[in-house]
Design an enzyme around this catalytic site. Sequence first.
Site, mmCIF file in Angstrom:
data_model
loop_
_atom_site.group_PDB
_atom_site.id
_atom_site.type_symbol
_atom_site.label_atom_id
_atom_site.label_comp_id
_atom_site.label_asym_id
_atom_site.label_seq_id
_atom_site.Cartn_x
_atom_site.Cartn_y
_atom_site.Cartn_z
ATOM 1 N N TYR A 1 0.855 -1.195 0.000
ATOM 2 C CA TYR A 1 0.000 0.000 0.000
ATOM 3 C C TYR A 1 0.887 1.238 0.000
ATOM 4 O O TYR A 1 1.859 1.310 0.745
ATOM 5 C CB TYR A 1 -0.908 0.035 1.234
ATOM 6 N N ASP B 1 -6.843 0.081 -4.469
ATOM 7 C CA ASP B 1 -7.014 0.538 -3.085
ATOM 8 C C ASP B 1 -5.957 1.590 -2.755
ATOM 9 O O ASP B 1 -4.763 1.277 -2.721
ATOM 10 C CB ASP B 1 -6.873 -0.659 -2.143
ATOM 11 N N HIS C 1 -5.983 3.052 0.142
ATOM 12 C CA HIS C 1 -5.710 2.743 1.545
ATOM 13 C C HIS C 1 -5.398 4.006 2.336
ATOM 14 O O HIS C 1 -4.534 4.009 3.221
ATOM 15 C CB HIS C 1 -4.545 1.744 1.635
ATOM 16 N N ARG D 1 -18.129 0.210 2.188
ATOM 17 C CA ARG D 1 -17.313 -0.997 2.407
ATOM 18 C C ARG D 1 -16.764 -1.040 3.829
ATOM 19 O O ARG D 1 -15.577 -1.217 4.046
ATOM 20 C CB ARG D 1 -16.223 -1.114 1.353
ATOM 21 N N HIS E 1 -15.981 -5.048 3.775
ATOM 22 C CA HIS E 1 -14.556 -5.332 3.963
ATOM 23 C C HIS E 1 -14.358 -6.829 4.212
ATOM 24 O O HIS E 1 -14.991 -7.390 5.101
ATOM 25 C CB HIS E 1 -14.071 -4.527 5.177
ATOM 26 N N GLU F 1 -15.263 -8.286 -1.179
ATOM 27 C CA GLU F 1 -13.812 -8.490 -1.096
ATOM 28 C C GLU F 1 -13.550 -9.898 -0.551
ATOM 29 O O GLU F 1 -14.205 -10.338 0.394
ATOM 30 C CB GLU F 1 -13.193 -7.451 -0.155
HETATM 31 MG MG MG Z 1 -8.805 -1.635 1.643
#
Ligand code: MG
Length: 362
Positions: free
Chosen positions: A158, A206, A208, A279, A308, A335
């Site tokens: 990330y 993502d 993040h 999410r 999530h 996800e």
């Molecule tokens: Mg995420």
Amino acid sequence: MSKLVIRDVRTILTAPEGICLVVVKVETSEPGLYGLGCATFTQRPLAVQSAVDDYLKPFLVGKDPARIQDIWMSSYVNSYWRGGPVLNNAISGVDMALWDIKGKLAGMPLYELFGGKCREGAAVYRHAYGRDVVELVENVRRFMEQGYHYIRCQVGPYGGLKPRRRAPENALPGAYYDPEGYARSVPAMFEHVRGAVGYDVELLHDVHERLPAVEAVRLAKRLEPFHLFFLEDPLAPEEIEWFETLRAQCATPIAMGELFTHPAQWKPLVASRLIDFIRVHISAIGGLTPALKLAALCEAFGVRTAWHGPGDVSPVGHAANVHLDVSALNFGVQEWSGISERLAEVFPGSPVVRDGYVYPSE
Ligand code: MG
């Protein structure tokens, strides 16, 4: 016959894959009748354990397990200062367990209690990574061959690969990011991936919460030509006022909410149609009871669900996600981080994925 009551409430901590999972078991006065719920806050498992064992258990023993709404709200306000991921996860563990007990008493899977199926399985998205775009494309192709239609694309961890600049002398050890360099790399990554695999697959990314707000807006605009299914968590929860700017600037679909724990965070975004997918981490908002209300709120405003579903949701939590997915009209995508053999050994009856869809355990 004496009335059914809660006899015991306790946490079970386990980490079959090295990720600390917290599960709550609620036992009733009827021998063998119990429920399980996910209370996983993997970064603070002992705080959740204490909230359950030291505070919720004495509050709940002797109460009627059928009164889910009442137990949820009275547990929520019982600490006076309420909310936050520790207390919400603790309540979630109890809440999911009470729904589990109700399903067992009814002799029905939860999706029946939620109104019945509106789809047979829930489409999932998988995480494709690469150390570079070549490796990423290989992994995207591998998921496509396995039947997946939604694939999240990331190069590096990330926030992207190593910073372009050196840290100053005597910099303390830690993680150093290069937000601008990362943001510039993402459109280039999608140009490469779309060039390699075309447009017959849905791609996601993502952020993040790793970018300054204005950089997230710039990235979302630059990603428009690559037709993402959604851009995940582009802004931190502290920056929700920026969603108006983001929406006004581009039509990249936005998924948000992984770190949300309170309705004050999602209500303005949903009611003003500033996001496309909600999410949240269901145990972090307090379990199935608030998630059902959130899903209904989102349905009224055309916002779809994408709960999530990483490795720090226990298989009990994944099961809860899937029962919501198959029974919610406004389901978007789920996800899916996968359930390994080792996890399935600890959690028999976990939901299973076949050809890009996850199916609930009956
Ligand atoms: Mg995420």
